[in-house]
Write a protein that holds these residues in place. Structure first.
Motif, short mmCIF file in Angstrom:
data_model
loop_
_atom_site.label_atom_id
_atom_site.label_comp_id
_atom_site.label_asym_id
_atom_site.label_seq_id
_atom_site.Cartn_x
_atom_site.Cartn_y
_atom_site.Cartn_z
N UNK A 134 0.83 -1.20 0.00
CA UNK A 134 0.00 0.00 0.00
C UNK A 134 0.87 1.25 0.00
N UNK A 135 1.91 1.27 0.82
CA UNK A 135 2.82 2.41 0.85
C UNK A 135 3.49 2.64 -0.50
N UNK B 184 6.20 3.34 8.59
CA UNK B 184 5.62 4.67 8.45
C UNK B 184 6.38 5.48 7.40
N UNK B 185 5.65 6.29 6.67
CA UNK B 185 6.26 7.12 5.63
C UNK B 185 6.75 8.43 6.24
N UNK B 186 8.07 8.60 6.30
CA UNK B 186 8.72 9.84 6.74
C UNK B 186 8.51 10.14 8.23
N UNK B 187 7.90 9.24 8.99
CA UNK B 187 7.62 9.56 10.38
C UNK B 187 8.89 9.64 11.23
N UNK B 188 9.90 8.84 10.87
CA UNK B 188 11.10 8.79 11.69
C UNK B 188 12.18 9.76 11.23
N UNK C 111 7.55 4.30 -3.69
CA UNK C 111 8.83 3.78 -3.20
C UNK C 111 8.57 2.72 -2.13
N UNK C 112 9.62 1.93 -1.83
CA UNK C 112 9.48 0.88 -0.82
C UNK C 112 9.52 1.50 0.56
N UNK C 113 8.41 1.41 1.27
CA UNK C 113 8.30 1.93 2.64
C UNK C 113 7.65 0.84 3.48
#
Length: 208
Positions: free
Chosen positions: A64-65, A76-80, A71-73
């Motif tokens: 789903x990401x 979490x997307x960009x959370x860290x 891109x391969x995520x």
């Protein structure tokens, strides 16, 4: 094998909202391989089933990401990103704002690659920052920590090493990046069970 699969799925469910445990399945397998006297072939088969259960639930989430971000995520997307950047810069706590601007990198650049280069350029400073973060976490639990250690001291021959491995892993993996106090709320429950055993051992002076 069914128990291994169920245990893996239980941990896999946890990974969907507590992704910092992503390496813990490997820690579980390593400890079991080191301490168990059962046939290695059986252990490896159980480990494979356990790891399958732990990570299979991430596959649809990662798909789903990828559909949304291109891109391969896996989590979490960009959370860290903020934690990674400020952690590499030596901050104990997280900060509000655009951490990419603070680092001087664009949105397309990899924060992880930037952080790795930063750490390699001054590994001593980064190590000291990690030590300060660990100390900060230990200071949050001034009673639980010594009682948990007392439990291990009294029950070291009988205690499952995973009981100690989980809080140790939990503290260390978070301390690699900048932290917030709320990250460690689950530690109160992990250490609490150990602390109760430690308190009983200290008071009674016996393993009973």
């Amino acid at each position: 094998l069914s128990a291994s699969l169920l245990a893996g799925l239980a941990l896999g469910c946890t990974l969907l909202f507590r992704s910092s445990l992503f390496l813990f399945p490997a820690v579980v397998v390593a400890l079991e391989l080191l301490r168990s006297a059962r046939p290695r072939k059986v252990l490896l088969k159980e480990a494979a089933i356990f790891l399958f259960g732990a990570y299979i639930l991430i596959v649809p989430w990662a798909r789903l990401n990828h559909f949304v971000s291109g891109r391969f995520v896996p989590f979490e997307f960009e959370r860290a990103t903020c934690n990674i950047i400020t952690g590499a810069q030596g901050s104990i706590y997280t900060m509000e704002g655009n951490a990419r601007t603070l680092a001087g990198i664009s949105r397309e650049d990899s924060a992880l690659k930037w952080a790795a280069a930063r750490v390699l350029s001054s590994p001593g400073d980064y190590f000291l920052a990690v030590v300060r973060r660990v100390w900060h976490v230990l200071a949050m639990f001034p009673f639980f920590i010594p009682l948990a250690l007392a439990a291990l001291a009294f029950f070291r021959r009988k205690t499952d090493p995973l009981l100690a491995a989980l809080p140790v892993y939990f503290i260390l993996i978070h301390s690699l990046m900048s932290v917030e106090e709320r990250y460690f709320y689950p530690l109160a429950y992990m250490l609490g069970f150990m602390a109760v055993s430690g308190a009983g051992a200290v008071l009674s002076g016996a393993e009973a």
